[in-house]
Design a protein around this motif. Structure first.
Motif, PDB file in Angstrom:
ATOM      1  N   ALA A 118       1.037  -1.083   0.065  1.00 41.33           N
ATOM      2  CA  ALA A 118      -0.195  -0.363  -0.329  1.00 41.33           C
ATOM      3  C   ALA A 118       0.698   1.313   0.172  1.00 41.33           C
ATOM      4  N   VAL A 119       1.829   1.480   0.610  1.00 41.99           N
ATOM      5  CA  VAL A 119       2.764   2.363   0.789  1.00 41.99           C
ATOM      6  C   VAL A 119       3.839   2.911  -0.617  1.00 41.99           C
ATOM      7  N   PRO A 172       1.326   4.511  -4.429  1.00 42.76           N
ATOM      8  CA  PRO A 172       1.613   5.190  -5.569  1.00 42.76           C
ATOM      9  C   PRO A 172       2.029   5.334  -6.262  1.00 42.76           C
ATOM     10  N   ALA A 225       5.155   8.689   0.390  1.00 43.54           N
ATOM     11  CA  ALA A 225       4.590   7.408   0.014  1.00 43.54           C
ATOM     12  C   ALA A 225       5.549   6.720   1.702  1.00 43.54           C
ATOM     13  N   ILE A 269       2.345   7.853   3.728  1.00 40.32           N
ATOM     14  CA  ILE A 269       1.449   6.902   4.171  1.00 40.32           C
ATOM     15  C   ILE A 269       2.294   5.411   5.065  1.00 40.32           C
ATOM     16  N   SER A 328       1.052   2.850   8.565  1.00 38.96           N
ATOM     17  CA  SER A 328       0.832   1.726   8.399  1.00 38.96           C
ATOM     18  C   SER A 328      -0.373   0.931   9.111  1.00 38.96           C
ATOM     19  N   LEU A 330      -3.721   1.923   8.500  1.00 40.62           N
ATOM     20  CA  LEU A 330      -4.182   1.151   6.488  1.00 40.62           C
ATOM     21  C   LEU A 330      -4.207  -0.801   7.180  1.00 40.62           C
ATOM     22  N   ALA A 340      -6.534   1.814   1.940  1.00 40.90           N
ATOM     23  CA  ALA A 340      -5.342   1.792   0.614  1.00 40.90           C
ATOM     24  C   ALA A 340      -6.318   1.872  -0.742  1.00 40.90           C
ATOM     25  N   MET A 355      -7.817   6.090  -0.845  1.00 46.50           N
ATOM     26  CA  MET A 355      -6.349   6.614  -0.564  1.00 46.50           C
ATOM     27  C   MET A 355      -5.738   7.003  -2.183  1.00 46.50           C
ATOM     28  N   ASP A 396       0.253  15.306  -3.678  1.00 47.72           N
ATOM     29  CA  ASP A 396      -0.407  13.688  -2.858  1.00 47.72           C
ATOM     30  C   ASP A 396      -0.188  14.026  -1.434  1.00 47.72           C
ATOM     31  N   PHE A 422      -2.769  12.025   0.984  1.00 49.64           N
ATOM     32  CA  PHE A 422      -2.522  11.647   1.964  1.00 49.64           C
ATOM     33  C   PHE A 422      -2.454  11.361   3.436  1.00 49.64           C
ATOM     34  N   LEU A 463      -5.394  10.490   5.711  1.00 53.61           N
ATOM     35  CA  LEU A 463      -5.458   9.271   6.190  1.00 53.61           C
ATOM     36  C   LEU A 463      -5.228   9.725   7.948  1.00 53.61           C
TER      37      LEU A 463
END
Lengths: 433, 433
Positions: free
Chosen positions: A300-301, A304, B283, B286, B290, B293, B300, B303, B416, B420, B424
């Motif tokens: 998931a990380v 993108p 990333a 994100i 975790s 998620l 996930a 997003m 971005d 995110f 999140l």
């Protein structure tokens, strides 16, 4: 303006060029604009109205009296007059035309009958045409004695009694020839000509290609009806580049800085909506792999990153393709060469970034195999991005759809879907998730 | 060409315009290009070389003998000659210049001494200049009797004995005046003029604004050194639009369709690399969530939708801002109005899509609260996208960096990261993950 101080206003705008007057109008409050024009009266040059945004022009014209508009239009070159008449609604247009002298009315009406964005709409109907048997001396004397010549001209045209275009003589050529020489001896008998119904973009490309400053406009029967001038062509080329840039960025080509918030929001909505739909499809692809994601949150990380690399590479190729199609640099003759080139560039960049980003991912999550999966996914997505970036515009173009408007959503949805599917799919297979 | 059949080649290309000859050269194999030019000999018009891509021109010129190039350059208008000399390396350039007659050499050398992309480089050094006390008749006779006049011209200039520009007379004006009138009575004593060191883009904007076809080029001391012609301006405007479109799409402005795979891959790499770096930062955002998620895999799935909406909205605003800066429509006087408009448009579209996408998300995952979180995230990201889309180009512009080149990566990394983080972050807080 509030003080209706006409005298000082006049002093202020006296030396203004029409485009400076246009800027002034745009800078003013909405209700001050028609006010200023009325105060200036006959001192206001209506050509300034051709220099403002379409929406501003429409607004101003709505407020002005039909009589004022008719008076203003009367003094204009025909191409400027057409621009103003185009901005009026049908009723006002008819009324203004009615108030004009018959000759001007007929000429303007004819221009307005040509399709929008055609050479016929943009042409100037004032031109100098002489018979081929005249001499240089006769022609020069004629020009000296006729008071009502076009404001500027760079060539004179040669016509037969029925008005068919026979040739053209550039002014410098005329000036440098002795008086007894006949026009027929002097003229270029294959002058640059465009059809009145031809699209203005095609005409602009022709001016650009052959470095023209003016060209004769003829009707179906080859009769001279007007002249296209390079200053209008400069505007056409700018408008077209503007439209391409905006459309590639997902903005409607008619959007102007002077638009209101609501108009702008509405014009931006469709593109965002299209993007939402493709994003939902891409989200469904992710949804299909939810189990894999639950087992390995690193996916998931990283996913993108794959999608974003694909989106950018696709945009690069698409930008080049759309622009080359617009400037006629890309056509059937070289399409396959460009497709091959883009595919190879995509593959090569795929390999390079597979190594770089694969290493980063492997080190980051302390998992060599995750790096390999990342690399394989990047090669796949960059190759598909290149192919999508070139095939989508080419296909849309062949279907007669403007590739600048609609390529974007197609290309990014391809890269998103391929990106998520490749990365999550390869990972699921590799790790047996 | 392989058969060296000069006679039939000559027949074939006889009627070619220089731009058609340019197309032919581009369509040929690399080693056939100089071959063709050598076969045609003095029948080859070197102006065709100004119509091909830079890389093609450099390649061809490298293969040709210096003597051939010198001979070809000699027959050209000065602006075309400068274009060709620019493409030579310093050694060859000096050699070609040495082979030219002194007068031409000095004129070309002077043009080449002006900075790249300045009016001095693009100007034509052939022009007609007369003293103010001449009459119309004298001027016309002079033009009739001088064999070596510029190929085309639209106005004649008036200078004092030291060469300072006093005025200009348009050709049509000259033609329509009686012979005994003096030039001084006729001339426009505030002619359109540009400094030789001025950037060609600024000059092009001036031509566009005032609908010019030619303008005098003067040096620091106000002495007439050349003339800018509209056909060159058309090329400048096209080049500039081309550069903006490519740069907004993440492509180097020098990239040409005729480039090789390796050259293209190298020129595309930096933008993709920049994008990779910003994607890694996103990333990391994100990665910080975790745990959330792992608890809720729906996050996930959704997003990328938030990030993609933000990216597209940001690109819309950025496109409008970059283009308006390039065309000088956006400046200090209206910056705040545009910022306010964009922020409101972003907020409004944020509200609209919050409702639409929030409902979809809520229904899809059967979770009303997830829909609310989605909506809040979308409002946040679309507002930040609008602000980023306008502030990034404005800031870069003020720092003297071309906003078309570098806005993209900044804007998408903002959208971005905000996307995110907002989605999140709000989800984690709301659901207490």
């Amino acid at each position: 303006i509030d003080a209706s101080d006409t005298a000082s206003l006049l002093r202020l705008v006296e030396d203004f060029h029409e485009s400076e007057m246009g800027d002034l109008l745009e800078a003013l409050d909405t209700d001050h604009r028609p006010r200023l024009i009325e105060l200036l009266g006959s001192n206001f040059d209506f050509a300034a109205l051709t220099e403002v945004d379409d929406s501003v022009r429409e607004e101003i014209l709505e407020e002005l009296e039909t009589a004022t508009v008719a008076e203003g239009v009367r003094d204009l070159e025909s191409d400027d007059a057409v621009t103003i008449l185009e901005s009026l609604d049908d009723e006002d247009k008819a009324e203004v035309l009615d108030r004009l002298p018959a000759i001007e009315r007929v000429a303007l009406q004819r221009s307005l009958d040509y399709p929008e964005d055609s050479a016929g709409r943009r042409m100037q109907t004032e031109f100098i045409a002489v018979p081929p048997f005249w001499t240089v001396g006769q022609t020069i004397d004629f020009m000296r004695e006729t008071p009502d010549l076009p404001e500027t001209f760079y060539e004179i045209f040669v016509i037969d009694p029925a008005g068919h275009l026979l040739g053209a003589v550039a002014l410098d050529r005329l000036l440098r020839s002795k008086r007894p020489i006949t026009i027929e001896q002097l003229m270029d008998d294959e002058p640059d000509r465009v059809e009145a119904t031809e699209n203005q973009e095609e005409v602009a490309r022709m001016f650009e290609r052959y470095n023209l400053v003016s060209a004769a406009v003829v009707d179906d029967a080859g009769r001279l009806v007007g002249v296209m001038m390079v200053d209008d062509i400069v505007d056409v080329l700018e408008e077209e580049a503007d439209a391409d840039i905006k459309q590639l960025g997902g903005v409607h080509s008619d959007e102007e800085l002077s638009d209101t918030v609501i108009t702008t929001q509405r014009s931006r909505f469709p593109w965002l909506f299209a993007n939402m739909c493709t994003a939902i499809i891409a989200a469904n692809v992710i949804g299909a792999f939810s189990e894999s994601l639950e087992h390995m949150v690193a996916l998931a990380v990283l996913m993108p990153v794959v999608a974003s690399m694909g989106g950018n590479a696709g945009t690069q190729t698409m930008t080049v393709a759309v622009r080359a199609l617009a400037t006629r640099e890309l056509g059937r003759s070289n399409a396959w060469r460009i497709i091959r080139r883009e595919a190879l560039v995509g593959l090569l960049n795929g390999l390079v970034f597979a190594v770089i980003m694969g290493t980063i991912a492997g080190v980051w999550f302390q998992a060599f195999e995750l790096g390999v999966v990342m690399g394989l996914a990047l090669i796949t997505v960059l190759l598909f991005a290149a192919l999508g970036g070139i095939f989508v515009p080419l296909t849309l173009n062949r279907l007669g759809v403007d590739p600048a408007v609609s390529s974007g959503p197609f290309v990014t949805s391809i890269t998103d879907i391929v990106g998520f599917f490749a990365f999550l799919g390869i990972a699921t297979a590799w790790f047996g998730l």
